[in-house]
Design a protein around this motif. Sequence first.
Motif, PDB file in Angstrom:
ATOM      1  N   CYS A 189      70.858  30.395  62.689  1.00 34.29           N
ATOM      2  CA  CYS A 189      69.540  30.412  63.328  1.00 34.29           C
ATOM      3  C   CYS A 189      69.215  29.118  64.054  1.00 34.29           C
ATOM      4  N   GLU A 220      60.508  30.063  60.220  1.00 36.79           N
ATOM      5  CA  GLU A 220      61.000  31.437  60.395  1.00 36.79           C
ATOM      6  C   GLU A 220      62.429  31.585  59.878  1.00 36.79           C
ATOM      7  N   LEU A 224      63.562  34.357  56.881  1.00 39.85           N
ATOM      8  CA  LEU A 224      64.703  35.272  56.955  1.00 39.85           C
ATOM      9  C   LEU A 224      65.659  35.016  55.798  1.00 39.85           C
ATOM     10  N   ALA A 293      66.423  40.360  61.905  1.00 39.12           N
ATOM     11  CA  ALA A 293      65.065  40.091  61.431  1.00 39.12           C
ATOM     12  C   ALA A 293      64.228  41.373  61.403  1.00 39.12           C
ATOM     13  N   GLN A 296      65.144  43.340  58.417  1.00 35.80           N
ATOM     14  CA  GLN A 296      64.641  42.724  57.193  1.00 35.80           C
ATOM     15  C   GLN A 296      63.113  42.709  57.139  1.00 35.80           C
ATOM     16  N   VAL A 298      61.142  40.772  58.964  1.00 33.53           N
ATOM     17  CA  VAL A 298      60.738  39.369  59.021  1.00 33.53           C
ATOM     18  C   VAL A 298      60.310  39.019  60.442  1.00 33.53           C
ATOM     19  N   MET A 300      59.960  36.591  63.449  1.00 31.09           N
ATOM     20  CA  MET A 300      60.627  35.390  63.958  1.00 31.09           C
ATOM     21  C   MET A 300      60.266  35.220  65.441  1.00 31.09           C
TER      22      MET A 300
END
Length: 331
Positions: A189, A220, A224, A293, A296, A298, A300
Amino acid sequence: MKVAVMGAGSWGTTLAKVFADAGCRTTLWARRAEVAQEINEQRTNSRYLEQVQLPEALEATADAAEALDGAEIVVLGVPSQTLRSNLNEWAPMISNNATLVSLAKGVEKGTFKRMSQVIAEVSGAAPERIAVLSGPNLAREIALEQPAATVIACEDHNRAQLVQAALSAPYFRPYTNTDVVGAEIGGACKNVIALACGMSVGRGMGENTVAMLITRGLAEITRLGEAMGADPRTFAGLAGLGDLVATCTSPLSRNRSFGERLGKGGTLDDAREATHGQVAEGVTSSQSIHELAKLQGVEMPITTAVYAVCHKGVDVGDTVAALMGRSKKPE
């Protein structure tokens, strides 16, 4: 200890130098025979590490079987998106008890697998045999023997210590960790956040903006990582914040430099030309991480913005406005 480093780019060559300086019998595999010949005869790799002298103890070859023969540690130094195809070729030549060390920082396109998962799937190696190396490791600085540290993450702490001992040179200090997921997520990332930082610099923005992107980028990345089972403490260490800061702030970082060219209005082809024909890992990773992401659940936003610039043709200025215009919330 015999070590094979597979990949003679700047980082692979640098790590091979470190292993050799640490006293290991080290062979560096280069795809092109002329690169191996230059290393053996002139002690240089001028394409990737100009004016860096390599140790006499380091051997190079273009023959993968020769490099891998008897290697107790196999370092995989090829880009994340070519790791699978290369390892398919090499796997039958690797010793059944060798420790496999991944240098690649990315998430595989399409499968969304981390590099250690790709290695396990292709080689058949148990996860306990696979280690990940990550940290604030700008290759040229380490090749010049400027003090640096890194993290060796492996589920088997004894194997992590084995690699640690093999890689301990006077100017290079490895630490161990068992959080493979955290080390890999941080490493993949941070390249995307470095692209964002480069874009901001290319647009003429200052240190406040870069600091904001690093800090919110770390938030972020941590979200993750935690969703995938990582230890959040990893992201406060060398494989998290340390790697992120180095990659986001240094002109030696290809991802940051690539992003800066995009921020100045250049195309992906312009940026590739400016970085000697190499595409920054974060360009491909931005798509894989953006999609991971979503899977998941999440959020970001910086990664999404970089993905939009690199893969959807969105203007950098529009992404800045979109990020700053997001709904207000507590930190």
